[in-house]
Design an enzyme around this catalytic site. Structure first.
Site, PDB file in Angstrom:
ATOM      1  N   ASP A 371     143.571  60.455 -22.896  1.00 40.13           N
ATOM      2  CA  ASP A 371     143.092  60.177 -24.069  1.00 40.13           C
ATOM      3  C   ASP A 371     142.613  60.738 -25.356  1.00 40.13           C
ATOM      4  O   ASP A 371     141.789  61.759 -24.334  1.00 40.13           O
ATOM      5  CB  ASP A 371     142.264  59.138 -23.617  1.00 40.13           C
ATOM      6  CG  ASP A 371     141.306  58.624 -23.993  1.00 40.13           C
ATOM      7  OD1 ASP A 371     142.283  58.456 -25.197  1.00 40.13           O
ATOM      8  OD2 ASP A 371     140.382  58.695 -24.961  1.00 40.13           O
ATOM      9  N   GLU A 407     148.369  61.637 -25.062  1.00 41.39           N
ATOM     10  CA  GLU A 407     148.213  60.823 -26.136  1.00 41.39           C
ATOM     11  C   GLU A 407     147.803  60.893 -27.161  1.00 41.39           C
ATOM     12  O   GLU A 407     147.391  61.900 -27.475  1.00 41.39           O
ATOM     13  CB  GLU A 407     147.184  59.479 -25.618  1.00 41.39           C
ATOM     14  CG  GLU A 407     146.936  58.549 -27.014  1.00 41.39           C
ATOM     15  CD  GLU A 407     145.486  57.316 -27.168  1.00 41.39           C
ATOM     16  OE1 GLU A 407     145.579  56.310 -27.280  1.00 41.39           O
ATOM     17  OE2 GLU A 407     144.488  57.767 -26.464  1.00 41.39           O
TER      18      GLU A 407
END
Length: 730
Positions: A371, A407
């Site tokens: 993330d 990401e």
């Protein structure tokens, strides 16, 4: 070694010592955390700023026994207790400076959770006990960081739990699916299973429920090879959300990087989540499905300077967090959550690497999706793809061998880094998502970009030696609209989140097909379903690694909410009744995933070159054609409103061999795309490409079924907003 026993308001006389705790051995600095070896447990904690560290053992009545950790090696405080076994609850108290101006926030009134804790139990009671400043004063002066009020957090915080590390993995083996054969399915442990009628009620919302045959069979029918789980590291439900009657559903609020979230376990026995998670992974592996974890190493649940003191802040604030250089009271925030982990510090970097290795070696997971991964690359301020974290991952013999998915952005300046990660990494391709959305909603000037994304985004990945599989292709994910909502809403509808519809992305690149939200208009309903099929088909014939969002295959909706992070309810859970209601869409999805699985021409390991397959040949590995059946010219590509294109993929021109070195030969295909709002006639290209084509897939059909044979030079009508896939048969 010294010890004391404490309840909520008293200290016991040392003469009352429990005999079982009379023996305290020095232990070792490593491994960090609590490690049971079959005879006893070693406890170890890093703190460079600490002046004294106490290990706190908590019994079932909530009584606390404190043991001074007198052994210190390289800022690692440790001991070994030969009588402590799995199930023991514990925490730490760290004595040291409370000087926010210098970056230090030690507060021994706080029972601190183990950063290396493998399991946690209990819950948080939000109030003064969790905070190291006076809440009443801070309400009037948010910058207040005075002397902590010293309210004990025991009984108001979770506790760490010693686990049994032993597990019968039987003959478990990692599937090891190559990227070019991978189809990823992003899922939420609870949301995927909460309403499934085929899963026993007591298993719904749990790891055991996710490993139930009903889920395994569903994933296998979609040809899924990897399930990517939204955060399962132990996380905290934000106080603000709880006051609103909401919860942190997504789980991007980690404080335990080694522990599976205990609320996803069907058993409430302390430590039971570890065994249940391992059993889930073993079951997925038996089905040939890899397990990828969405991990949040960019920030923790402690938030900004006004957040609670749970573990890292009270253990060594300046080591674990990025602080504002000009004012160490405050935290640098590249994540939008209040803080950012300090990956420049060796012990914080070690924590992340130890966590990754633990999940691979002990929990047998097959990869990670990081993330806001750009945050991990911030050595100082700018994003640096050669930062220490990526250097260490590159040379690590364990971590470097699993799937690593970035990401590739964060919320800080310069944080959008699609295409800029090192060669070992794959990336969520945000440009793929945006381009495919724009193409199918009819935006101008997207044809060239669409062609690039369809063929693996070589402009982003080839220069770093990566292959098409480096592009994780997705159109929808947990963050944003579902596929159904993408074609049903022009605007977000996040009122249920309690933020006045001000949260979530405003520019969604969505199109409601003429009406905002639900409608009974049969033409709009039909168009929306066709648009979903168009996007699904595009995803599955694109070079790269496709990712599906859970529930898109059955038309799941969040009623226009594009930021359902706090919606732990039927709004976010999969509605399994849609399996019957949208059976045709499910059949279509299975059809296009099967098409991809059967044909390597859609999942090449190397980039297409657009070159003849042999000397003197006219037919190349790929050719772009106009609806008239002619090769595209520069003028055709520059047509701002060009929305119709065909692409020829040559199954005889796959240069890469299979695993055994044998030549790969596949069928050749013609993909016809029409994003116009009107019908377009396509002419089948001349016989150098094929003399006969058989229609394999038609997105105007509810299930994609198509039965038609066409000859070269023949004209075929492509309805508005549709895709035809034809296979060369002669």
């Amino acid at each position: 070694m010294t010890w004391t026993e404490r309840g909520s308001e008293h200290a016991a006389d040392p003469a009352d010592t429990a005999p079982s705790l009379a023996t305290v051995w020095p232990g070792t600095a490593y491994p960090l955390g609590a490690t049971y070896d079959g005879a006893g447990t070693n406890f170890s904690l890093f703190s460079e700023v600490a002046e004294k560290v106490e290990l706190c053992l908590i019994d079932n009545a909530g009584t606390e026994t404190r043991i001074d950790l007198d052994e210190v090696d390289g800022y690692i405080w440790h001991c070994y207790l030969p009588t402590v076994s799995p199930g023991q609850h514990y925490g730490f108290r760290v004595h040291g400076p409370f000087d926010p101006a210098a970056g230090h926030r030690c507060d021994p009134s706080k029972l601190l959770l183990d950063p290396y804790g493998k399991s946690f139990d209990g819950d948080f009671t939000f109030g003064q006990a969790l905070f190291s400043y006076d809440l009443a004063v801070a309400a009037e002066d948010p910058s207040q960081t005075g002397t902590p009020p010293m309210v004990d957090s025991l009984g108001h915080t979770m506790t760490s739990v010693v686990i049994n590390p032993f597990f019968d993995w039987a003959s478990d083996r990692a599937p090891g699916t190559p990227y070019h054969e991978t189809i990823i399915y992003e899922a939420h442990v609870k949301g995927m299973t909460r309403t499934h009628p085929g899963i026993p009620h007591e298993l719904r919302g749990t790891y055991a429920g996710l490993a139930h045959p009903a889920i395994i069979d569903h994933l296998k029918s979609l040809n899924v090879t990897a399930i990517e789980l939204m955060p399962v590291h132990q996380f905290l439900h934000d106080h603000r959300l709880l006051e609103l009657g909401l919860r942190n559903y997504w789980g991007y609020n980690t404080f335990g990087f080694f522990a599976p979230h205990h609320q996803y376990a069907s058993t409430r026995q302390p430590g039971g989540a570890v065994q249940e998670f391992k059993a889930m992974v073993r079951t997925f592996h038996e089905a040939g499905i890899e397990v990828i974890l969405d991990v949040v190493y960019n920030h923790t649940a402690e938030g900004d300077h006004l957040g609670p003191t749970i573990n890292f802040r009270g253990i060594d604030n300046a080591a674990y967090y990025r602080l504002v250089d000009e004012n160490l009271c405050y935290y640098k925030d590249f994540t939008g959550t209040g803080n950012s982990l300090n990956v420049r510090h060796p012990h914080t970097l070690q924590l992340i690497m130890d966590s990754l290795r633990y999940w691979i070696l002990e929990m047998h997971v097959d990869g990670f999706r990081f993330d806001l991964a750009a945050t991990l690359a911030r050595e100082f301020y700018d994003v640096d793809r050669l930062s220490a974290f990526f250097d260490i991952v590159q040379q690590d013999p364990v971590v470097s061998q699993v799937k690593l998915i970035a990401e590739p952005w964060d919320v800080g300046e310069g944080g959008y880094q699609v295409g800029n990660f090192p060669g070992l990494w794959t990336e969520w391709n945000g440009k793929y998502r945006d381009t495919v959305r724009d193409y199918w909603r009819g935006e101008p000037a997207t044809l060239g970009e669409f062609a690039s994304r369809l063929t693996g985004s070589s402009d982003l990945y080839e220069a770093t030696g990566r292959r098409p599989s480096a592009s994780i292709n997705f159109v929808t994910c947990h963050d944003g609209f579902t596929l159904n909502d993408l074609v049903s809403y022009n605007e977000k509808h996040n009122e249920a989140n309690g933020e006045g519809n001000n949260d979530g992305e405003n520019h969604n690149r969505s199109w409601n097909c003429g009406v905002e939200g639900p409608t009974d208009d049969p033409d709009i309903v039909a168009l929306r379903l066709r648009q979903m099929r168009n996007i699904m088909a595009t995803l599955m014939v694109s070079q790269g690694t496709p990712m599906l969002l859970h529930g898109d295959e059955i038309g799941r909706t969040q009623r226009g909410n594009n930021n359902a992070y706090c919606q732990d309810s039927e709004l976010s859970w999969m509605d399994w009744s849609l399996v019957e209601k949208n059976a045709d869409l499910l059949t279509f999805t299975r059809t296009v995933t099967t098409l991809r699985k059967k044909h390597p021409v859609f999942r090449r390991r190397r980039f297409l070159k657009g070159q003849p397959i042999r000397s003197g040949a006219e037919v190349r590995d790929i050719a772009w054609l106009t609806p008239a059946g002619q090769e595209m010219t520069a003028q055709d590509w520059d047509n701002d409103f060009g929305k119709s294109i065909a692409v020829f993929l040559n199954g005889q021109a796959l240069p890469e061999p299979d695993r055994r070195g044998e030549r790969v030969i596949d069928d050749s295909f013609l993909l016809c795309f029409n994003a116009h709002d009107h019908e377009v006639n396509f002419v089948m290209p001349h016989g150098d490409y094929a003399h006969e084509w058989t229609l394999e897939l038609d997105t105007t059909s509810p299930t994609g079924a198509a039965q038609r044979v066409v000859q070269d030079g023949e004209q075929i009508s492509l309805p508005a907003r549709s895709v035809l896939i034809l296979r060369k048969t002669l």
